[in-house]
Design a protein around this motif. Sequence first.
Motif, short mmCIF file in Angstrom:
data_model
loop_
_atom_site.label_atom_id
_atom_site.label_comp_id
_atom_site.label_asym_id
_atom_site.label_seq_id
_atom_site.Cartn_x
_atom_site.Cartn_y
_atom_site.Cartn_z
N LEU A 32 0.83 -1.30 -0.06
CA LEU A 32 0.05 0.00 -0.09
C LEU A 32 0.67 1.25 0.11
N VAL A 33 1.85 1.30 1.03
CA VAL A 33 2.97 2.71 0.65
C VAL A 33 3.54 2.51 -0.53
N ALA A 34 4.10 1.51 -1.16
CA ALA A 34 4.91 1.28 -2.36
C ALA A 34 3.67 2.14 -3.39
N ALA A 35 2.64 1.68 -3.34
CA ALA A 35 1.54 2.16 -4.43
C ALA A 35 1.29 3.59 -4.07
N HIS A 36 1.22 4.06 -3.11
CA HIS A 36 1.00 5.40 -2.80
C HIS A 36 2.23 6.34 -3.22
N LEU A 37 3.39 5.89 -2.96
CA LEU A 37 4.64 6.56 -3.53
C LEU A 37 4.57 6.34 -5.03
N ARG A 38 4.21 5.38 -5.72
CA ARG A 38 4.25 5.26 -7.13
C ARG A 38 3.13 6.19 -7.74
N VAL A 39 2.09 6.34 -7.23
CA VAL A 39 0.96 7.08 -7.78
C VAL A 39 1.38 8.59 -7.52
N SER A 40 2.11 8.99 -6.57
CA SER A 40 2.38 10.46 -6.31
C SER A 40 3.64 10.72 -7.18
N ASP A 41 4.48 9.85 -7.48
CA ASP A 41 5.47 10.28 -8.54
C ASP A 41 5.07 10.25 -9.69
N VAL A 42 4.06 9.39 -10.26
CA VAL A 42 3.38 9.57 -11.54
C VAL A 42 2.78 11.00 -11.73
N ALA A 43 1.78 11.08 -10.73
CA ALA A 43 1.21 12.43 -10.75
C ALA A 43 2.04 13.52 -10.80
N ALA A 44 3.20 13.55 -10.13
CA ALA A 44 4.04 14.77 -10.23
C ALA A 44 4.51 14.77 -11.61
N ALA A 45 5.12 13.72 -12.08
CA ALA A 45 5.67 13.99 -13.36
C ALA A 45 4.73 14.21 -14.31
N ALA A 46 3.54 13.76 -14.62
CA ALA A 46 2.48 14.38 -15.42
C ALA A 46 2.24 15.93 -15.25
N ALA A 47 2.06 16.26 -14.11
CA ALA A 47 1.81 17.57 -13.85
C ALA A 47 3.00 18.52 -14.54
N ARG A 48 4.34 17.98 -14.11
CA ARG A 48 5.39 18.95 -14.58
C ARG A 48 5.27 18.85 -15.97
N ALA A 49 4.98 17.69 -16.67
CA ALA A 49 5.01 17.74 -18.14
C ALA A 49 3.87 18.46 -18.68
N GLY A 50 2.82 18.67 -18.22
CA GLY A 50 1.81 19.69 -18.41
C GLY A 50 2.53 21.05 -18.38
N ALA A 51 2.80 21.54 -17.28
CA ALA A 51 3.15 22.87 -16.89
C ALA A 51 4.49 23.28 -18.00
N GLN A 52 4.93 22.46 -18.52
CA GLN A 52 6.10 22.87 -19.36
C GLN A 52 5.55 23.58 -20.66
N GLN A 53 4.11 23.25 -20.85
CA GLN A 53 3.65 23.74 -22.09
C GLN A 53 3.32 25.23 -21.69
N VAL A 54 4.21 26.08 -21.88
CA VAL A 54 3.97 27.79 -21.54
C VAL A 54 3.83 28.33 -22.90
N VAL A 55 2.97 29.29 -22.92
CA VAL A 55 2.84 30.26 -24.10
C VAL A 55 2.98 31.67 -23.39
N GLY A 56 3.09 32.55 -24.26
CA GLY A 56 3.04 33.98 -23.81
C GLY A 56 4.40 34.36 -23.20
N ILE A 57 5.34 33.76 -23.33
CA ILE A 57 6.78 34.08 -22.76
C ILE A 57 7.19 35.52 -23.36
N ARG A 58 7.46 35.54 -24.57
CA ARG A 58 7.70 36.91 -25.36
C ARG A 58 6.95 37.95 -24.97
N ALA A 59 5.75 37.74 -24.63
CA ALA A 59 4.73 38.98 -24.33
C ALA A 59 4.67 39.45 -22.76
N GLY A 60 5.50 38.32 -22.13
CA GLY A 60 5.66 38.81 -20.64
C GLY A 60 4.59 37.96 -19.83
#
Length: 127
Positions: A32-60
């Motif tokens: 149970l603990v191992a599964a919780h760590l795994r889903v936590s890591d997977v959710a964090a990786a997926a959130a980071r991948a999504g957050a890298q899709q940034v637009v509007g950098i040149r416009a500030g």
Amino acid sequence: MTGDRGSVSAFVVTVTSSLVLLMGLVHDGGRLVAAHLRVSDVAAAAARAGAQQVVGIRAGRLEVDPAAAVAASRSTLRALGTEGSVEVGTATVTVTVRERVTFAVLDLVGLTGRDVAATRVAVVVRP
């Protein structure tokens, strides 16, 4: 001959049952603990991948492209062999992953399993 021949005392039955239950708590609790760590890591990786899709950098403006963020997060989830929900804000991506853990030893006492879930948020920050 005595009438006690071949009988098992209540003490032995109680100790044996307790040891099986303790073994179940250790084994299935660890899973149970191992599964919780795994889903936590997977959710964090997926959130980071999504957050890298940034637009509007040149416009500030640092904003997340919603369609690209959802696609990137779902692609990461698929690559890691799971599914989850993705929510996109202006500068955040939230991913929730759920998984069912079935018990192997505690199933003997009627506990079949438990759901584990983790929600992680990635926030776009100004450099």
